[in-house]
Scaffold this active site. Sequence first.
Site, PDB file in Angstrom:
ATOM      1  N   THR A 179      -2.110   4.592  -7.473  1.00 15.22           N
ATOM      2  CA  THR A 179      -2.591   5.663  -8.357  1.00 15.22           C
ATOM      3  C   THR A 179      -1.511   6.017  -9.382  1.00 15.22           C
ATOM      4  OG1 THR A 179      -4.029   6.510  -6.619  1.00 15.22           O
ATOM      5  CG2 THR A 179      -3.440   8.051  -8.377  1.00 15.22           C
ATOM      6  N   ASN A 194     -13.648  -1.843  -5.416  1.00 14.40           N
ATOM      7  CA  ASN A 194     -13.343  -1.372  -4.065  1.00 14.40           C
ATOM      8  C   ASN A 194     -14.582  -0.989  -3.270  1.00 14.40           C
ATOM      9  OD1 ASN A 194     -12.985   0.665  -6.262  1.00 14.40           O
ATOM     10  ND2 ASN A 194     -13.013   2.088  -4.544  1.00 14.40           N
ATOM     11  N   GLN A 198      -7.544  -4.448  -4.583  1.00 17.60           N
ATOM     12  CA  GLN A 198      -8.452  -4.979  -3.555  1.00 17.60           C
ATOM     13  C   GLN A 198      -8.520  -6.505  -3.572  1.00 17.60           C
ATOM     14  OE1 GLN A 198      -9.724  -3.253  -1.167  1.00 17.60           O
ATOM     15  NE2 GLN A 198      -9.496  -1.150  -1.910  1.00 17.60           N
ATOM     16  N   SER A 252      -1.101  -2.455  -4.308  1.00 18.02           N
ATOM     17  CA  SER A 252      -0.787  -1.333  -3.414  1.00 18.02           C
ATOM     18  C   SER A 252      -0.428  -1.833  -2.021  1.00 18.02           C
ATOM     19  CB  SER A 252      -2.000  -0.402  -3.326  1.00 18.02           C
ATOM     20  OG  SER A 252      -1.764   0.634  -2.399  1.00 18.02           O
ATOM     21  N   HIS A 260      -0.359  -0.331   1.028  1.00 20.55           N
ATOM     22  CA  HIS A 260      -1.092   0.004   2.257  1.00 20.55           C
ATOM     23  C   HIS A 260      -2.425  -0.721   2.376  1.00 20.55           C
ATOM     24  CE1 HIS A 260      -4.109   3.141   0.931  1.00 20.55           C
ATOM     25  NE2 HIS A 260      -3.305   3.174  -0.109  1.00 20.55           N
ATOM     26  N   THR A 318      14.205   8.816  -6.073  1.00 19.71           N
ATOM     27  CA  THR A 318      14.874   7.898  -5.144  1.00 19.71           C
ATOM     28  C   THR A 318      13.875   6.907  -4.564  1.00 19.71           C
ATOM     29  OG1 THR A 318      16.463   9.602  -4.620  1.00 19.71           O
ATOM     30  CG2 THR A 318      16.289   7.787  -3.037  1.00 19.71           C
ATOM     31  N   CYS A 343     -11.402   7.791  -1.196  1.00 21.04           N
ATOM     32  CA  CYS A 343     -11.107   9.079  -1.804  1.00 21.04           C
ATOM     33  C   CYS A 343     -12.364   9.929  -1.902  1.00 21.04           C
ATOM     34  CB  CYS A 343     -10.544   8.893  -3.208  1.00 21.04           C
ATOM     35  SG  CYS A 343      -9.396   7.540  -3.289  1.00 21.04           S
TER      36      CYS A 343
HETATM   37  N1  PLP Z   1      -7.443   0.938  -7.106  1.00 20.34           N
HETATM   38  C1  PLP Z   1      -8.302   0.500  -6.186  1.00 20.34           C
HETATM   39  C2  PLP Z   1      -9.273  -0.578  -6.538  1.00 20.34           C
HETATM   40  C3  PLP Z   1      -8.285   1.050  -4.888  1.00 20.34           C
HETATM   41  O1  PLP Z   1      -9.154   0.612  -3.972  1.00 20.34           O
HETATM   42  C4  PLP Z   1      -7.350   2.081  -4.598  1.00 20.34           C
HETATM   43  C5  PLP Z   1      -7.342   2.718  -3.266  1.00 20.34           C
HETATM   44  O2  PLP Z   1      -8.383   2.889  -2.653  1.00 20.34           O
HETATM   45  C6  PLP Z   1      -6.457   2.483  -5.604  1.00 20.34           C
HETATM   46  C7  PLP Z   1      -6.537   1.897  -6.839  1.00 20.34           C
HETATM   47  C8  PLP Z   1      -5.427   3.539  -5.345  1.00 20.34           C
HETATM   48  O3  PLP Z   1      -4.462   3.056  -4.472  1.00 20.34           O
HETATM   49  P1  PLP Z   1      -3.373   3.999  -3.782  1.00 20.34           P
HETATM   50  O4  PLP Z   1      -3.999   4.497  -2.516  1.00 20.34           O
HETATM   51  O5  PLP Z   1      -2.190   3.107  -3.524  1.00 20.34           O
HETATM   52  O6  PLP Z   1      -3.053   5.095  -4.735  1.00 20.34           O
END
Ligand code: PLP
Length: 392
Positions: free
Chosen positions: A80, A161, A196, A216, A218, A254, A342
Site C-alpha cells: 500500500t 486480487n 498477487q 508484497s 506477506h 529505520t 480489506c
Molecule cells: N495490491 C493487491 C493486488 C493486493 O492484493 C494487496 C493486498 O491485499 C495490496 C495491493 C496491498 O498490499 P499490502 O497488504 O502489502 O499493503
Amino acid sequence: MQAIHKNKSQGIYLDYAATTPASDRVLGEIQNYYRENFGNPSAMHLLGQKAQSALDEARSAVAEILGVSWQEIYFLPSATETINLVLRGYFNFHKKDIDAPHIITTNIEHSAVINTCRALEEEGARVTYLPVDKEGLVTAEQVKNALSRDTILVSIMYVNNEIGTVQPIREIASTIAEYKKETGDDKLKFHIDAVQATNYLDINAKNLGVDMMTLSGHKIYSVKGASVLYKNEKTTLEPIVTGGGQERGLHSGTENVPAIMAFAEALRETEEIKDEETERITVLRDKFINEVLDGTDKVLLNGSHSRRVPNNVNFCFKEKSSEALIPAFDAEDIYVSGGSACASRVPEPSHVISAIGREEFAKNAIRFTLGRQTKENDIERAIDITIKIANE
Ligand code: PLP
C-alpha cells in the site's frame, strides 16, 4: 507446518490471497536479525555495518530475481505504501510542469490504487479508470486509446486480487513503448501491481517491460512489514515520507531489517518452487471449479477460465450474500473471503464483480484462494461444502 493449517481447530485455510503463513525457511532466516544482528543499518558501529550489509545482500538477491540492478530496488513497509509512493510521488514530480497530470488505471484495481487515484483527483490529477470486459480484462488497445500528451503514468494490476484475472502486461508494455518511440514522450511510465502474481507468474521486470513494479512480502510466505518497489533508474519519484533519508531518500524510516531479510528469502523460495507449485495448484483449482459447477447451478464462476492465476477460485452465489456465506463456511472450518481482505469486514458490494457486469451479484461473491498447504483432500471437502451451502 502442515498440521498447524489443517487440524480441526484451525480448519482449512483458503484465503492465501489475503495473507500467507511465513514459511519455515523464512522464519529460520530472520531470528538472528531480531536478537544478535539487530543493529540499525544507519549506525556507524560494527552492528550497524552488519545490518547494512545484510540489507545490501537482500537488495541484490531481489534485484537478481527481478532481472534488474540493486540500485533499482527499494524496500518499504507495505505494498500500500509502495503504491502510494508510485502514484503520489510521480504525480508530485510532474504537477509543476503539467496542469492536470493524467493517470490511466483500471476500474478493478486494489483499493490502494483506486483510493489513491481518487485522492489525487482532488489534488488536480485527471484519472482514466479503464473498464474491463466480463472476464476482468483490459486490452493494450484500450490503453493506447486513452493515452494523451498529459499522460504521465499507466498503473495496472498484473493479477486481480478478487477474481484472479491476469492482465496482458507485456502487450500493454509494448504498446506504451511504441507510443513513446513515436512521440518521443519519455515522461510516460508503466507501473504494475504484481502483489498477487509473484507466487506463480514471471516477475522479471525486463521481460515484462515495466518501469515500476510493486511486490508484497506477506503474500509470498514472508512476514508482514516489507514490500519491494522496483523503479528503473530513468524514473524519478518525489518522496512522500521524509526524514532520515533511508532508501536513498525515497522512503525515510529505520528499515525493518528482519522483514526485509525475510522478504528476500521468501522470494528465493518462491522462485525455486514456482513451476512445481503452479502445476500442482492449477490442477486443484480446476478440479474445484469444474466439480462445483457440475454439482450446483446456484453459482457462477467470476473471472476468466484461461487467463486466471493458478490459485484463485471465485464464485457468485445466486441466492446468498457473502455476509451470510462467510459464517456458513466458517461453521464448516473453511476460511474464505468475500472479496479483498480489506473490504471483507465491511460487506460492501464488490467493485470488481460490478465491473465485470454482475452488479446484481456484487454482494454475493466468495473468493477461495489456494496455497502451499492446500492438499487434494482439502479441496475435496471444500467442493462438497460449497455445493451443500449453495444448494441449501
Ligand atoms: N495490491 C493487491 C493486488 C493486493 O492484493 C494487496 C493486498 O491485499 C495490496 C495491493 C496491498 O498490499 P499490502 O497488504 O502489502 O499493503
